[in-house]
Design an enzyme around this catalytic site. Structure first.
Site, PDB file in Angstrom:
ATOM      1  N   SER A 228       0.864  -1.177   0.000  1.00 28.99           N
ATOM      2  CA  SER A 228       0.000   0.000   0.000  1.00 28.99           C
ATOM      3  C   SER A 228       0.903   1.229   0.000  1.00 28.99           C
ATOM      4  O   SER A 228       1.701   1.424   0.920  1.00 28.99           O
ATOM      5  CB  SER A 228      -0.883  -0.035   1.257  1.00 28.99           C
TER       6      SER A 228
ATOM      7  N   LYS B 152      -1.075  -0.943  -4.327  1.00 24.52           N
ATOM      8  CA  LYS B 152      -2.261  -0.155  -3.982  1.00 24.52           C
ATOM      9  C   LYS B 152      -1.837   1.293  -3.811  1.00 24.52           C
ATOM     10  O   LYS B 152      -0.899   1.589  -3.072  1.00 24.52           O
ATOM     11  CB  LYS B 152      -2.882  -0.697  -2.695  1.00 24.52           C
TER      12      LYS B 152
ATOM     13  N   LYS C 194      -2.856   5.055  -2.587  1.00 20.76           N
ATOM     14  CA  LYS C 194      -3.791   5.879  -1.827  1.00 20.76           C
ATOM     15  C   LYS C 194      -4.163   7.069  -2.696  1.00 20.76           C
ATOM     16  O   LYS C 194      -3.279   7.658  -3.350  1.00 20.76           O
ATOM     17  CB  LYS C 194      -3.132   6.355  -0.527  1.00 20.76           C
TER      18      LYS C 194
ATOM     19  N   ASP D  49      -7.160   3.231  -3.112  1.00 19.31           N
ATOM     20  CA  ASP D  49      -7.891   3.303  -1.835  1.00 19.31           C
ATOM     21  C   ASP D  49      -8.096   4.767  -1.478  1.00 19.31           C
ATOM     22  O   ASP D  49      -7.133   5.512  -1.284  1.00 19.31           O
ATOM     23  CB  ASP D  49      -7.085   2.586  -0.738  1.00 19.31           C
TER      24      ASP D  49
ATOM     25  N   GLU E 158     -11.165   1.056  -3.560  1.00 22.61           N
ATOM     26  CA  GLU E 158     -11.486   0.771  -2.161  1.00 22.61           C
ATOM     27  C   GLU E 158     -12.075   1.997  -1.479  1.00 22.61           C
ATOM     28  O   GLU E 158     -11.512   3.087  -1.557  1.00 22.61           O
ATOM     29  CB  GLU E 158     -10.192   0.321  -1.460  1.00 22.61           C
TER      30      GLU E 158
ATOM     31  N   ASP F 132     -13.961  -1.299   2.835  1.00 22.99           N
ATOM     32  CA  ASP F 132     -13.075  -1.474   3.993  1.00 22.99           C
ATOM     33  C   ASP F 132     -13.826  -0.905   5.205  1.00 22.99           C
ATOM     34  O   ASP F 132     -14.545  -1.638   5.903  1.00 22.99           O
ATOM     35  CB  ASP F 132     -11.734  -0.756   3.700  1.00 22.99           C
TER      36      ASP F 132
ATOM     37  N   LYS G  43     -10.212  -6.808   7.617  1.00 25.53           N
ATOM     38  CA  LYS G  43      -9.180  -6.499   8.610  1.00 25.53           C
ATOM     39  C   LYS G  43      -9.705  -7.046   9.915  1.00 25.53           C
ATOM     40  O   LYS G  43     -10.747  -6.568  10.402  1.00 25.53           O
ATOM     41  CB  LYS G  43      -9.000  -4.989   8.750  1.00 25.53           C
TER      42      LYS G  43
ATOM     43  N   GLY H 299      -4.424  -4.254   5.939  1.00 29.89           N
ATOM     44  CA  GLY H 299      -3.385  -4.030   6.942  1.00 29.89           C
ATOM     45  C   GLY H 299      -3.615  -2.723   7.667  1.00 29.89           C
ATOM     46  O   GLY H 299      -4.337  -1.844   7.183  1.00 29.89           O
TER      47      GLY H 299
HETATM   48  O1  OSB Z   1      -7.259   1.887   4.510  1.00 28.04           O
HETATM   49  O2  OSB Z   1      -6.225   0.091   4.191  1.00 28.04           O
HETATM   50  C1  OSB Z   1      -6.295   1.192   4.740  1.00 28.04           C
HETATM   51  C2  OSB Z   1      -3.142   1.870   6.806  1.00 28.04           C
HETATM   52  C3  OSB Z   1      -3.690   2.515   7.865  1.00 28.04           C
HETATM   53  C4  OSB Z   1      -5.047   2.755   7.899  1.00 28.04           C
HETATM   54  C5  OSB Z   1      -5.853   2.338   6.851  1.00 28.04           C
HETATM   55  C6  OSB Z   1      -5.315   1.660   5.769  1.00 28.04           C
HETATM   56  C7  OSB Z   1      -3.920   1.448   5.748  1.00 28.04           C
HETATM   57  C8  OSB Z   1      -3.215   0.818   4.641  1.00 28.04           C
HETATM   58  C9  OSB Z   1      -1.863   0.204   4.956  1.00 28.04           C
HETATM   59  O3  OSB Z   1      -3.595   0.842   3.484  1.00 28.04           O
HETATM   60  C10 OSB Z   1      -1.834  -1.264   4.796  1.00 28.04           C
HETATM   61  C11 OSB Z   1      -0.598  -1.878   5.423  1.00 28.04           C
HETATM   62  O4  OSB Z   1      -0.596  -2.167   6.645  1.00 28.04           O
HETATM   63  O5  OSB Z   1       0.375  -2.084   4.699  1.00 28.04           O
HETATM   64 MG    MG Z   2      -8.504   0.839   3.129  1.00 27.22          MG
END
Ligand code: OSB
Ligand code: MG
Length: 373
Positions: free
Chosen positions: A135, A161, A163, A188, A213, A238, A262, A290
């Site tokens: 991510s 992924k 953001k 995401d 996402e 999510d 999660k 994650g």
């Molecule tokens: O939205 O998936 C998410 C990290 C913190 C809070 C929300 C998210 C995330 C990530 C990181 O996308 C995923 C990771 O732990 O590598």
């Molecule tokens: Mg997410």
């Protein structure tokens, strides 16, 4: 089984690189580790709440309070025959899934260790290696994003992924798509859009993405159903999915075609497995998300992702992607096929390092337990 004592320990860890999402930049992460003791074994869990209520309403402070004052007292009074009993024990307490999961998952680890089996096998996992991706946080410019993604592709990550947020979306994702035409890419939004942005989100349909996402509000499943009808790209939820009922409602309404599971968000392994089973029976793919976990949380995620319905790569990157100095080991490294290996030893297969300077800790003991020295 009677739980003899429970420990909570908190420490602040520094990420190897700042992580920016639509809700802000994370540099340091407070981590609460849970340890449950019985029959000479210790089960470990991790609370994935952040220091502030950005991703959800839970924080490290609310989780510490709910665990100390409501969940741990129940746990210390109960007789637990099966790991599934822990979720039922916590069910009368509303919400606070991250607090519940931190203890419920430690109990799964404890029971797996007592039975001398891996957590993956106790959960019903079928894979020896789980496919994973990375991510990537929001970067200052499309060029910077292309460069960062290039490093992760070089590291061997087979799924990226990105953001996104208003102002860092179509142009940024297009640059990545042009630089790496065959890469597996998904995005995401962490709830940064509204239905007024439908046009922007429709432009993503031309970028060959695996999924989008959580574009809309964190608890919404109604507007997402409307949006999904306007998009070809599958929506993955999510933040909106807190329970198996939420997952069923979202699939029934057509709010998404894919679900990010999660365990922290849904209350632990029992609820994660229920959502997994539902999605498997409906033909909806799931993957393991994650929360920038330490190796304790990562080991739990890897075990969960070994279940057969986790057919898409998880946000479970190698340990080196997160913290220079983790509090638990052994760490996880990326295999050549963009997978992490599922530990085969008892429980989660990870232990706390010795000599950690915890910022705070507390021990809770059962009334029934008499220590004999
Ligand atoms: O939205 O998936 C998410 C990290 C913190 C809070 C929300 C998210 C995330 C990530 C990181 O996308 C995923 C990771 O732990 O590598
Ligand atoms: Mg997410």
């Amino acid at each position: 089984m009677r739980i003899e004592s429970v420990e909570l320990k908190q420490v602040q860890l520094e990420l190897t690189a700042p992580f920016t999402t639509s809700f802000g930049t994370t540099l340091r992460r407070p981590c609460i580790i849970t340890a449950v003791h019985a029959e000479g074994e210790t089960g470990l869990g991790e609370c994935v709440a952040f220091d502030g209520p950005w991703y959800s309403y839970e924080t490290t402070t609310t989780a510490w309070h709910v665990m100390s004052d409501f969940l741990i007292p129940r746990l210390l009074e109960a007789n637990i025959a099966e790991p599934e009993d822990v979720w039922s024990l916590f069910a009368p307490i509303r919400g606070h899934n991250m607090a519940k999961a931190a203890l419920e998952m430690a109990c799964w680890d404890l029971i797996a260790r007592c039975r001398g089996v891996s957590l993956a096998s106790l959960l019903g996992g079928t894979r020896e290696r789980v496919p994973v991706g990375v991510s990537v946080g929001i970067q200052p410019s499309p060029d910077a994003l292309v460069e960062t993604v290039g490093h992760f592709l070089d590291d061997g990550y087979g799924r990226i992924k990105l953001k996104i947020a208003p102002g860092a979306d179509v142009e940024f994702v297009t640059a990545v798509r042009e630089a790496y035409p065959s890469a597996l890419v998904q995005v995401d939004a962490n709830s940064a859009y509204t239905l007024a942005d439908t046009n922007t989100l429709q432009q993503m349909d031309h970028l060959d993405l695996l999924l989008i996402e959580q574009p809309l509000s964190p608890d919404d499943i109604v507007d997402h159903a409307w949006l999904q009808r306007e998009l070809n790209t599958p929506i993955c939820l999510d933040e909106s999915i807190h329970s198996p009922d939420d997952a069923r409602h979202a699939l029934d309404l057509g709010s998404c075609r894919i679900i990010n599971i999660k365990p922290g968000r849904v209350g632990g392994h029992n609820q994660s497995r229920e959502i997994h089973n539902l999605c498997l029976s409906r033909g909806a793919p799931v993957w393991c998300g994650g929360m920038l976990e330490t190796n304790v949380g990562r080991a739990h995620n890897v075990a969960l992702a070994s279940l057969p319905g986790f057919s898409l790569p998880g946000d479970i990157s190698a340990s080196s992607r997160y913290y220079a100095q983790d509090i638990a080991g052994p760490g996880f490294s990326l295999n050549d096929d963009s997978t992490l290996s599922v530990p085969t030893g008892p429980g989660i297969g990870v232990e706390l390092e010795h000599g950690i300077a915890w910022d705070r800790s507390a021990t809770f003991r059962a009334q029934h337990h008499v220590s004999v020295s």
